[in-house]
Design an enzyme around this catalytic site. Structure first.
Site, PDB file in Angstrom:
ATOM      1  N   PRO A   1      -0.864  -7.613  -0.525  1.00  0.00           N
ATOM      2  CA  PRO A   1      -0.970  -8.264   0.981  1.00  0.00           C
ATOM      3  C   PRO A   1      -0.735  -7.187   1.919  1.00  0.00           C
ATOM      4  O   PRO A   1      -1.550  -7.306   2.724  1.00  0.00           O
ATOM      5  CB  PRO A   1      -0.298  -9.435   1.029  1.00  0.00           C
ATOM      6  CG  PRO A   1       0.214  -9.988  -0.507  1.00  0.00           C
ATOM      7  CD  PRO A   1       0.359  -8.716  -1.299  1.00  0.00           C
ATOM      8  N   TYR A   2       0.229  -6.220   1.558  1.00  0.00           N
ATOM      9  CA  TYR A   2       0.476  -5.261   2.541  1.00  0.00           C
ATOM     10  C   TYR A   2      -0.996  -4.548   2.748  1.00  0.00           C
ATOM     11  O   TYR A   2      -1.398  -4.039   3.955  1.00  0.00           O
ATOM     12  CB  TYR A   2       1.556  -4.388   2.391  1.00  0.00           C
ATOM     13  CG  TYR A   2       1.757  -3.093   3.065  1.00  0.00           C
ATOM     14  CD1 TYR A   2       1.923  -3.307   4.264  1.00  0.00           C
ATOM     15  CD2 TYR A   2       1.661  -2.040   2.419  1.00  0.00           C
ATOM     16  CE1 TYR A   2       2.196  -2.126   5.225  1.00  0.00           C
ATOM     17  CE2 TYR A   2       1.752  -0.710   3.006  1.00  0.00           C
ATOM     18  CZ  TYR A   2       2.111  -0.857   4.610  1.00  0.00           C
ATOM     19  OH  TYR A   2       2.165   0.042   4.906  1.00  0.00           O
ATOM     20  N   ALA A   3      -1.154  -4.022   1.604  1.00  0.00           N
ATOM     21  CA  ALA A   3      -2.288  -2.888   1.523  1.00  0.00           C
ATOM     22  C   ALA A   3      -3.686  -3.665   2.104  1.00  0.00           C
ATOM     23  O   ALA A   3      -4.239  -3.010   2.939  1.00  0.00           O
ATOM     24  CB  ALA A   3      -2.701  -2.600  -0.098  1.00  0.00           C
TER      25      ALA A   3
ATOM     26  N   SER B   1      -3.850  -6.085   4.160  1.00  0.00           N
ATOM     27  CA  SER B   1      -3.546  -6.108   5.916  1.00  0.00           C
ATOM     28  C   SER B   1      -3.827  -4.723   6.503  1.00  0.00           C
ATOM     29  O   SER B   1      -4.540  -4.638   7.648  1.00  0.00           O
ATOM     30  CB  SER B   1      -2.180  -6.745   6.105  1.00  0.00           C
ATOM     31  OG  SER B   1      -1.179  -5.489   6.181  1.00  0.00           O
TER      32      SER B   1
END
Ligand SMILES: NC(=O)c1ccc[n+]([C@@H]2O[C@H](COP(=O)([O-])OP(=O)(O)OC[C@H]3O[C@@H](n4cnc5c(N)ncnc54)[C@H](O)[C@@H]3O)[C@@H](O)[C@H]2O)c1
Length: 325
Positions: free
Chosen positions: A153-155, A157
């Site tokens: 989810p970080y990547a 985002s």
């Protein structure tokens, strides 16, 4: 006098950048929420205190969230440029709170850029990440790769924020908007949960370190001083419009090679324990840095051995300070 808005300016990379801007005589407003994740607020307070002590008068620190439209409008007005580093960092914790990562990293970026556009700010620098390349991009990763298979989810985002920025800039094509993809940044005051600082802390305390996988994962480690020079170069010379730049060492090492180099830097043998590779970690990162070289006139200067020595001496001084306090 140049006046910058640096979001995340009391975080790891942010406080190094803020110090560099202040040292060259610029003035800086920092916007940061001093959040307690992914590492303790007290470290951010410490950065703010040290910077304020060193540069009283040219530094203003505002505690607030990047998603506040009112704050963004107030702080972007009249600035030379916005350097947007604030965000929720870290691949692994993003699985625990993907909604919050999306709000802060995507909505926060759109909110700030919208405010900067309304204020007529000529420059918006966005801190993106090597994680956008995932496992599907041929290495070394070049900026024109589609980067549409994020592993966390970080990547996702960060890539989503890049795309939102690219679309928004159509309204203000004269605005300069470099998207800087940082590759695993380390150095003094690195986020405490990250590899290198967490490893070297264990090594210097005589504890074993936990390495994920069989040691063959590769990472392109980049010293924070090189990242700061890259941000300054992009702020100075990036062209109009949106343009992505990799800021990496271009010289990845395996985790096994990193362990050997850390042993050399710390002057101690390292005991390794193994654990499974966590969800979201990519197999390798490897930057093609030819674009940053040719267009920004930037290239990394700090080789891994030299960079690790800066972390060892910082951790040693921290240990001495805590032993005497
Ligand atoms: N360190 C790395 O290896 C690395 C690699 C690639 C990209 N990046 C990106 O670079 C930027 C800086 O990373 P860092 O390692 O210095 O992390 P950091 O966590 O030390 O810095 C981020 C700062 O943003 C602040 N922040 C978080 N949420 C906020 C919010 N809602 N409103 C205002 N401020 C908020 C935090 O308090 C923190 O001070 C981040 O955007 C990160 O994703 C870092």
């Amino acid at each position: 006098m140049r006046r910058w808005l640096v979001t995340g300016g009391v975080g790891f990379i942010g406080h190094h950048l803020t110090r560099a801007l202040l040292a060259r005589g610029d003035s800086v407003t920092v916007l940061d929420d001093f959040s307690d994740a992914p590492y303790p607020t007290r470290l951010k307070r410490r950065h703010a205190e040290v910077l304020s002590r060193e540069h009283a008068g040219r530094l203003d620190v505002v505690e607030g969230c990047v998603t506040s439209r009112e704050t963004a409008a107030r702080l972007t007005a009249g600035t030379t440029g916005v350097i947007h580093l604030a965000g929720l960092a870290g691949v692994r914790p993003s699985f625990a709170d993907p909604a919050r990562y999306s709000v802060v990293n995507i909505e926060g970026t759109a909110t700030l850029l919208d405010a900067a556009q309304r204020a007529g700010t000529p420059l918006f620098v966005f801190a993106s990440s090597s994680s956008v390349y995932g496992n599907a991009t041929p290495l070394p990763a070049g900026e024109d790769a589609p980067a549409i298979v994020p592993e966390s989810p970080y990547a996702a985002s960060k890539r989503a924020a890049e795309l939102v920025v690219s679309a928004m800039i159509r309204k203000t094509p004269e605005m300069r908007c470099p998207l800087l993809r940082f590759f695993t940044v380390y150095g003094p005051w690195q986020r405490p949960e990250m590899a290198i600082t967490s490893f070297l802390r264990d090594v210097m305390a005589g504890r074993p370190i936990t390495v994920f996988g069989d040691g063959s994962m590769r990472r392109d480690f980049t010293h924070v001083d090189d990242i700061v020079r890259g941000i300054l170069a992009a702020a100075d010379v990036a062209p109009a419009g949106v343009r992505a730049y990799n800021l990496g060492s271009g010289a990845p090492v395996t985790l096994s090679e990193l362990v050997t180099a850390m042993g050399r830097a710390a002057g101690r043998p390292i005991q390794v324990e193994r654990a499974p590779v966590p969800l979201g970690d990519v197999e390798a990162t490897f930057a093609d840095i030819s674009r940053a070289r040719s267009e920004l006139g930037w290239q990394p200067r700090i080789a891994l051995d030299e960079g690790l020595a800066t972390v060892v001496s910082w951790l040693a001084s921290e240990r001495t300070a805590s032993a005497t306090s």
